[in-house]
Design a protein around this motif. Structure first.
Motif, PDB file in Angstrom:
ATOM      1  N   SER A  57       0.820  -1.219   0.000  1.00  0.00           N
ATOM      2  CA  SER A  57       0.000   0.000   0.000  1.00  0.00           C
ATOM      3  C   SER A  57       0.854   1.270   0.000  1.00  0.00           C
ATOM      4  O   SER A  57       0.475   2.286  -0.605  1.00  0.00           O
ATOM      5  N   ALA A  81      -4.539   2.476  -2.441  1.00  0.00           N
ATOM      6  CA  ALA A  81      -3.779   2.032  -1.270  1.00  0.00           C
ATOM      7  C   ALA A  81      -4.688   1.595  -0.136  1.00  0.00           C
ATOM      8  O   ALA A  81      -4.377   0.639   0.594  1.00  0.00           O
ATOM      9  N   ILE A  98      -5.754  -1.983  -0.688  1.00  0.00           N
ATOM     10  CA  ILE A  98      -4.639  -2.904  -0.450  1.00  0.00           C
ATOM     11  C   ILE A  98      -4.430  -3.083   1.047  1.00  0.00           C
ATOM     12  O   ILE A  98      -4.227  -4.195   1.541  1.00  0.00           O
ATOM     13  N   GLU A  99      -4.513  -1.968   1.765  1.00  0.00           N
ATOM     14  CA  GLU A  99      -4.293  -2.023   3.207  1.00  0.00           C
ATOM     15  C   GLU A  99      -5.386  -2.841   3.889  1.00  0.00           C
ATOM     16  O   GLU A  99      -5.121  -3.629   4.804  1.00  0.00           O
TER      17      GLU A  99
END
Length: 664
Positions: free
Chosen positions: A89, A107, A110-111
């Motif tokens: 991320s 991001a 993804i996190e």
């Protein structure tokens, strides 16, 4: 649409992305390490920039360096491929801050989904069924041990930030927990820079089914059906197929809709995969979400007629999805086989070396996104003949993907393709894959993640000695390669002798079997005798490595590749390595390992578990080596006393290096 992108990866995925970009008229920038200076992905891109030494953490994991290259070369976007920085991320965020489009999810997604623990917590809130386990932040070894005891054995430990089978351990009993946890954390930190793990119940005979999802920036999200990825070794996939055998329409819709809901819950954009573990009764549990393109994406492309990399590029450029859910259909059946540089007969140990000979089946160009039936066969590879498989990265040689109108046709085409694939210079799993495809369990779709372990006898049969046909091919290759000695009749390859026929003894070694062969030179061929078998052999024709022989009343064809004193014979779907023992050249040589223990592959010592003068029992763990991102335990071959330990933690060793000595 972008005019130039940087591909922040290597190997077959970098080549795969470059192929679609080229078709779309998009320029590509490759990055490479010192070990990959002559790699295929460097050659197929329009530009290439060196970013560091061989170690991934000094090259392909250098986010700052990669962004610096993107800015310097004018790349408008970065495609991360899979592995390396694809689910990082911070890297996605850094791209955005520098005005570079990240060809992947935001991001935040993804996190949320990149951490297995966080993803499971999110799914728990969304009422998606989860496998019993612990997915929290407490990483104290004693606490995790207690959680494992609570869950009940067998327990599966998994690196929270992991993937590809790295940082995973199945623990059968409580006494093994601490050692397995330490090993798991070491592998996780080396592969992902994060040693956090989660623990969950290890299900018996589960299937691994994943759903391909795709979302755009305009609120559209679809699922492109499922893939069955149950056939695995070391928790890493070996065969994948789409659609999943036995999948009902209702179950497919339920899993697909759950996957889409999961993606929408985190504001997902781009290609992603929601992975489920399914029981034989049809029940399923959420495992994780991979926020990237998967290695096995080609099987989805083949059954849907799409190019998922093109979809990624279009979505990253702000376009809407090319198709909506109602427009997607399943067409036929596709199977992917991963060809690795490894030795299945030795616990799938990775192999390194140079591809001295690499003959692939004749692939038909697969028109991604085209109409009508796709090609029957496709191969995705990041290496060519003459390239080296190094110890620094994943040992994949290629992915072979076949399509058929149904599963039976796809199976037949895969068996045929594997029979035509020839590799010399290192060990490969091609013969194993051939047996796997034809095995009763796989051919009848009796699938689960323990299929390989359940079918050891069928998949690892006792090796039969080379047939007379294969011996004759090796002998023919040897004799035709020998110089004639000019006009001297005594040195003629025809073995001319006055008033008699020349006889000659040859010796070949196959694994632990020695073949003694007597060759009698005839006017139009040879008589070959071995044990109780005698055959008349004539050379019909030869072209390069390919031979046609007349053996008694049969015509036999085969390929023979000589690598030093090794004759690699390919005949009737069988690859036989025959080591020619030249008695004159090897006179006086002998090898006696005695008290030596040698490295089965090149790698790094990550743990030394014994000391000088320590008594050990057969099977005791002595050292742990790391090679190609995986840990391998070196065990005592017999009872004894350690006389000397020759390497320390952190040392690099070559294949065959003596690791320690036993007292005599």
């Amino acid at each position: 649409m972008f005019t130039k992108i940087l591909i922040a990866n290597r190997g077959e995925i970098a080549c795969r992305v470059a192929a679609t970009a080229r078709r779309m008229g998009i320029k590509t920038v490759a990055v490479y390490s010192e070990a990959d200076a002559n790699a295929k992905h460097v050659a197929v891109c329009d530009e290439a920039v060196l970013i560091g030494p061989a170690a991934a953490k000094e090259s392909y994991l250098r986010a700052d360096k990669i962004i610096e290259v993107a800015l310097a070369t004018g790349a408008q976007a970065i495609h991360p491929g899979y592995g390396f920085l694809s689910e990082n991320s911070e890297f996605a965020e850094a791209c955005a801050k520098n005005g570079i489009a990240f060809i992947g999810p935001p991001a935040s997604a993804i996190e949320a989904m990149g951490s297995k623990s966080a993803a499971k917590s999110l799914m728990e809130k969304a009422n998606v069924p989860l496998v019993p386990g612990y997915h929290g932040d407490n990483q104290d070894a004693d606490f995790l041990h207690g959680e494992a005891d609570r869950i009940g054995y067998p327990v599966l430990l998994k690196a929270s930030a992991g993937g590809g089978g790295k940082g995973m351990r199945v623990i059968e009993k409580s006494a093994d927990f601490k050692d397995a946890l330490a090993s798991c954390k070491r592998e996780a930190i080396n592969s992902f820079g994060d040693d956090k793990v989660l623990a969950e119940k290890y299900l018996q005979r589960p299937r691994h089914i994943e759903i391909q999802v795709f979302a755009d920036t305009q609120g559209n999200c679809v699922y492109l059906f499922e893939r069955d990825c149950s056939v695995q070794r070391r928790h890493q996939k070996v065969l994948e197929e789409a659609p999943a055998p036995g999948m009902t329409t209702e179950r497919r819709a339920a899993m697909g809709e759950a996957a889409v809901a999961a993606a929408k819950a985190v504001g997902y954009v781009g290609a992603g995969t929601v992975e489920f573990i399914a029981n034989q009764d049809g029940s399923f549990y959420f495992m994780e979400m991979n926020t990237r393109l998967q290695v096995e994406h080609p099987v989805t492309e083949m059954i849907t007629g799409t190019d998922l990399v093109e979809w990624q590029l279009r979505v990253a450029a702000g376009e809407k999805l090319p198709l909506q859910q109602s427009e997607l259909r399943i067409h036929g059946h596709a199977i992917e086989a991963r060809v690795y540089a490894e030795n299945p007969e030795k616990g799938f140990l990775p192999s390194i070396g140079t591809l001295r000979h690499a003959r692939t089946p004749a692939a038909v160009n697969f028109e991604l996104g085209g109409n009508g039936d796709p090609a029957a066969f496709r191969i995705d590879s990041g290496v060519r003949e003459g390239d080296t498989i190094s110890p620094f990265y994943d040992p994949m040689i290629a992915k072979m993907i076949v399509w058929g109108k149904d599963r039976q046709e796809a199976l037949a085409r895969m068996a045929q393709a594997l029979s035509q694939y020839q590799i010399v210079g290192l060990n490969s799993n091609i013969a194993f894959l051939s047996r796997l495809i034809k095995s009763t369990a796989f051919s009848t779709a009796d699938l689960d993640t323990g299929l390989i372990e359940r079918n050891q006898d069928e998949l690892f049969p006792v090796v039969k000695p080379a047939s007379m046909h294969r011996m004759a091919l090796a002998v023919a290759a040897l004799l035709t390669s020998e110089k004639t000695g000019g006009s001297d009749p005594w040195q003629s390859s025809h073995g001319w002798r006055m008033n008699s026929h020349m006889q000659r003894g040859l010796q070949f070694i196959e694994e632990t079997t020695t073949h003694d062969v007597t060759v009698t030179y005839l006017a139009d061929g040879w008589k070959i005798s071995s044990v109780d078998v005698v055959a008349q052999v004539k050379l019909v024709s030869t072209s390069g490595h390919d031979f046609v022989l007349a053996i008694d009343d049969q015509t036999v064809t085969g390929t023979v590749v000589r690598d030093g004193e090794h004759f690699h014979v390919f005949n009737q779907d069988v690859h036989t390595d025959l080591h020619y023992l030249d008695a004159l050249a090897h006179a006086g040589e002998s090898e006696a390992e005695g008290g030596r223990l040698t490295a089965p592959m090149p790698g790094k010592i990550v743990a030394v578990l014994v000391n000088k003068s320590q008594e050990v029992k057969k099977g005791d763990a002595l050292l742990i080596m790391e090679a190609m991102k995986m840990e391998h335990t070196i065990s005592a071959p017999h009872d004894g006393v350690i006389d000397e330990v020759l390497y320390a933690v952190g040392d690099q060793v070559t294949e065959g290096a003596q690791l320690l000595a036993f007292a005599q």
